[in-house]
Enzyme design. Structure first.
Site, PDB file in Angstrom:
ATOM      1  N   HIS A  47       0.822  -1.205   0.000  1.00 32.44           N
ATOM      2  CA  HIS A  47       0.000   0.000   0.000  1.00 32.44           C
ATOM      3  C   HIS A  47       0.862   1.265   0.000  1.00 32.44           C
ATOM      4  O   HIS A  47       0.495   2.272  -0.609  1.00 32.44           O
ATOM      5  CB  HIS A  47      -0.917  -0.014   1.226  1.00 32.44           C
ATOM      6  CG  HIS A  47      -2.009   1.003   1.187  1.00 32.44           C
ATOM      7  ND1 HIS A  47      -3.106   0.885   0.366  1.00 32.44           N
ATOM      8  CD2 HIS A  47      -2.170   2.169   1.863  1.00 32.44           C
ATOM      9  CE1 HIS A  47      -3.902   1.927   0.544  1.00 32.44           C
ATOM     10  NE2 HIS A  47      -3.356   2.723   1.440  1.00 32.44           N
ATOM     11  N   HIS A  93     -10.181   2.858  -0.411  1.00 34.13           N
ATOM     12  CA  HIS A  93     -10.315   2.444   0.984  1.00 34.13           C
ATOM     13  C   HIS A  93     -11.123   1.149   1.001  1.00 34.13           C
ATOM     14  O   HIS A  93     -12.147   1.034   1.659  1.00 34.13           O
ATOM     15  CB  HIS A  93     -10.960   3.540   1.835  1.00 34.13           C
ATOM     16  CG  HIS A  93     -10.190   3.833   3.080  1.00 34.13           C
ATOM     17  ND1 HIS A  93     -10.761   4.068   4.294  1.00 34.13           N
ATOM     18  CD2 HIS A  93      -8.843   3.895   3.304  1.00 34.13           C
ATOM     19  CE1 HIS A  93      -9.822   4.291   5.207  1.00 34.13           C
ATOM     20  NE2 HIS A  93      -8.653   4.192   4.621  1.00 34.13           N
TER      21      HIS A  93
END
Length: 719
Positions: A47, A93
């Site tokens: 990420h 998200h």
């Protein structure tokens, strides 16, 4: 509290491979402390480090005369003239939203808003792209309701209009929904704030809300697949407070005006760790932090917890020391924390102290720019099998099936929960193509859209990647806007599987070709990998967010459809039904190839629309559902019936690209036909608006009946 022993299981729990751990040992010449292990885990996870994607992201076109700042900062910055810039980005998200839908979606919105105002821009628009499992899946309704409430709850309270987006459903998202959030803001082009620290001995200042234990390890969790331990991951989801974020924005913009800011960075994924490391690394400096000075809302927090917390509404700044008093006064006025928590240092060190103990002492540059980078093995997606014959169907039955699907039904249930009018500059609300917002105090307007067709990308990643960009280009063009630039949100499964990595590589190639040909460089973006549950991956979903500019309202193409208007199709129709909406919704089939995208034709037809906007009363691009669905949506918006000349299934429901549907008076139609002949553009008369029915060939139904299906099917499926 005694740190746990560093075991193989603990290393694996931090998302680090044995080889990566060995590299850590070689870098620091010893075993890491527990806090150091957490820091490496945070900085080297997928990420934050983009370790599987960096090689391919570098191939994307990111420059152009309009680009002020491309990828690498909190958001991209594009010149819109008159000394002004639009600042924008899209981020995912996904994992948090599946675990805790409301807070996952809410903090996704909060994070992307911070990315924008951290650059010195006041947010003026938001969008979202949402992908869920099949409506009948037992978790889908809970996810849809929670995510939509979270997006609306945060955006509405913060006070930014949500002007566009998309929602889709497919069984591939049953175990892993996607929540992609977009935000755009306005700034003076000469007053953009960046994150690179400068100067030795400069104060490092913590701004905003206090640090808690929420979100500890969130970035690492977002870099792994889901399995049956998913419920244990709930504490890694952050909790948002939009009212605090609103105060943080006002305080940050006021602080920037004081001249006190040397550099500033949002505390997003990996929190204090990532923000401090990125600021130091970009400035070629080290950073020393004293964690006892970090504002905390919970007792007895450890160094590990403080460094990895992803508590929301926080920023990190390097400050001009002579302006400390002015800066502190701003944050005290807004009732927010302002704490000097460290300083920049000349050495290449990331030094973390807590109550007099050294908890981490690492070479800072090795944490960011020299993080692992992989050239993952990949295999090209095999060519799709030819499409078997698709039976002719009654066109009204085909249209009704599309309107009854939550994929193509009206999304009023969603966007009516969002405030699209706050700030008073919204010109076009969601549900009518690209969203449009005035540039306050000027005649200019900005248009926003978000697009991707995942089933195309799965069948043919290169053409699917091109198509996502081309559809964004068409959606902006259809309102009269000149496309400026794009942001990408690359949502894929496990990159360690060569076929998944092949989808990623193919999509990047297609996106790169398209943004180059259509002059829409990528200026920001996000990669979200490991979107899998129990080994089952999502559809490859490279979402494209795009921004376009109109010099004034005269360039705006309104959706002004009236009885008697002629319907014209711009672009050639070959009746491509492979991977089409009709095939999926009527025949439950996902076969054939994606439609091919002729980028030269896209450019030519888009330029034609903008050059001849004065003859166009209404325009939409032709995409999912083909001519039939596009014509119905125009008719439904206007409340007037439509007659299409054809009853041929491929002509009505084919999804050939580079096409627009235009409505105008007969006189204007003649002018358009003349212009098309001069420009070499394919233009065909396909019907007209009249009466109160939808007619296709010999088949018809009352518009009111179809409208009822269109307006109620989404809520019936998920509410």
């Amino acid at each position: 509290m005694t740190d746990p022993a560093i075991t193989d299981d603990l290393i694996a729990a931090h998302g680090l491979t044995p080889d990566e751990y060995q590299t850590i040992l070689e870098i620091i010449g010893r075993a890491p402390t527990f806090t150091e292990l957490g820091i490496f885990s945070a900085m080297w996870n997928e990420h934050c480090s983009y370790k599987s994607s960096k090689k391919w992201l570098r191939t994307l076109p990111t420059e152009g005369p309009q680009v002020i700042c491309g990828p690498g900062e909190n958001a991209g910055v594009v010149d819109i003239g008159d000394g002004q810039a639009v600042v924008f980005k899209m981020e995912s998200h996904n994992h948090p939203s599946y675990i805790e839908p409301y807070q996952g979606a809410a903090t996704g919105v909060g994070g992307i808003l911070r990315d924008v105002f951290t650059m010195g821009a006041r947010p003026i628009a938001a969008m979202n792209s949402l992908s869920f499992g099949e409506p009948s899946h037992p978790k889908t309704s809970q996810l849809v309701n929670g995510v939509v409430e979270g997006v609306g709850g945060y955006g509405n309270c913060f006070g930014v209009p949500t002007v566009g987006g998309e929602v889709r459903f497919h069984p591939a998202y049953n175990g892993n929904c996607l929540v992609n959030a977009f935000a755009a803001g306005l700034a003076d082009a000469d007053k953009i704030f960046y994150s690179a620290a400068s100067g030795v001995g400069m104060p490092v200042v913590y701004l905003g809300a206090k640090t808690g234990r929420d979100g500890v390890g969130g970035a690492t969790m977002a870099s792994a697949e889901f399995d049956d331990t998913i419920e244990e991951k709930r504490p890694t989801v952050q909790v948002g407070d939009p009212f605090t974020e609103k105060r943080l924005m006002e305080a940050t913009l006021e602080l920037m005006a004081t001249g006190a800011v040397i550099s500033i960075q949002d505390m997003g994924a990996a929190g204090l760790t990532c923000s401090a490391v990125e600021m130091g690394d970009k400035g070629g400096l080290g950073v020393k932090l004293n964690l006892e000075d970090v504002p905390q809302r919970e007792d007895n927090m450890t160094a590990y917890e403080m460094m990895l917390s992803e508590s929301q509404e926080r920023m990190l700044m390097v400050l001009k020391p002579e302006l400390e008093a002015e800066a502190r006064a701003v944050f005290e006025k807004w009732d927010l924390d302002f704490a000097i928590v460290g300083e920049t240092i000349a050495e290449d060190r990331f030094l973390i102290l807590h109550n007099g103990e050294t908890k981490a002492d690492l070479p800072l540059s090795k944490l960011a720019s020299t993080a692992p980078e992989y050239d993952r093995p990949w295999v090209e997606t095999p060519p799709a099998d030819p499409l078997d014959d698709v039976p002719q169907i009654d066109p009204i039955d085909g249209l009704r099936a599309l309107l009854a699907s939550p994929n193509y039904a009206g999304k009023q249930w969603v966007y009516e929960q969002y405030d699209s009018q706050v700030m008073g500059d919204t010109v076009r609300v969601p549900g009518f193509g690209a969203g449009i917002v005035r540039v306050h105090g000027t005649p200019k307007l900005l248009a926003f859209t978000s697009d991707v067709t995942p089933r195309y990308v799965k069948a043919n990643p290169v053409e699917g990647g091109k198509q996502a960009v081309a559809e964004a280009y068409r959606n902006l063009t259809a309102v009269g806007a000149t496309p400026l630039a794009t942001t990408d949100n690359m949502n894929f499964g496990n990159p360690e599987k060569p076929e998944i990595m092949g989808q990623f590589v193919g999509a990047i190639k297609g996106i790169g070709e398209a943004v180059s040909a259509l002059d829409m460089p990528i200026v920001s973006g996000n990669v979200s990998l490991y979107n899998e549950t129990d080994g089952t991956g999502i559809l490859p979903t490279p979402t494209i967010g795009a921004v376009g500019l109109l010099a004034n309202r005269d360039q705006l193409i309104l959706r002004d459809v009236r009885d008697g208007h002629v319907l014209l199709m711009i672009g050639a129709c070959d009746g491509h039904l492979g991977q089409s909406a009709l095939l999926a919704e009527v025949f439950n089939r996902e076969d054939g190839d994606a439609p091919s995208v002729d980028l030269a034709e896209e450019k030519k037809n888009g330029d034609f629309i903008r050059a001849n906007a004065q003859w166009i009363d209404a325009c939409t691009d032709i995409a999912d559902g083909g001519l039939a669905l596009a014509a119905f949506e125009m008719a439904e918006t206007a409340g007037v019936g439509v007659v299409l000349d054809s009853d041929d299934t491929p002509t009505l429901f084919g999804e050939d690209q580079a096409r627009y549907l235009v409505a105008c008076s007969f006189d204007k139609a003649e002018a358009l036909m003349t212009a098309a002949g001069q420009s070499g553009v394919t233009l065909t008369s396909v019907g007209k608006f009249t009466g109160d029915c939808v007619k296709m060939g010999g088949s018809e139904a009352p518009l009111s009946e179809l409208s009822e299906v269109y307006r109620t099917s989404f809520a019936a499926a998920v509410a």
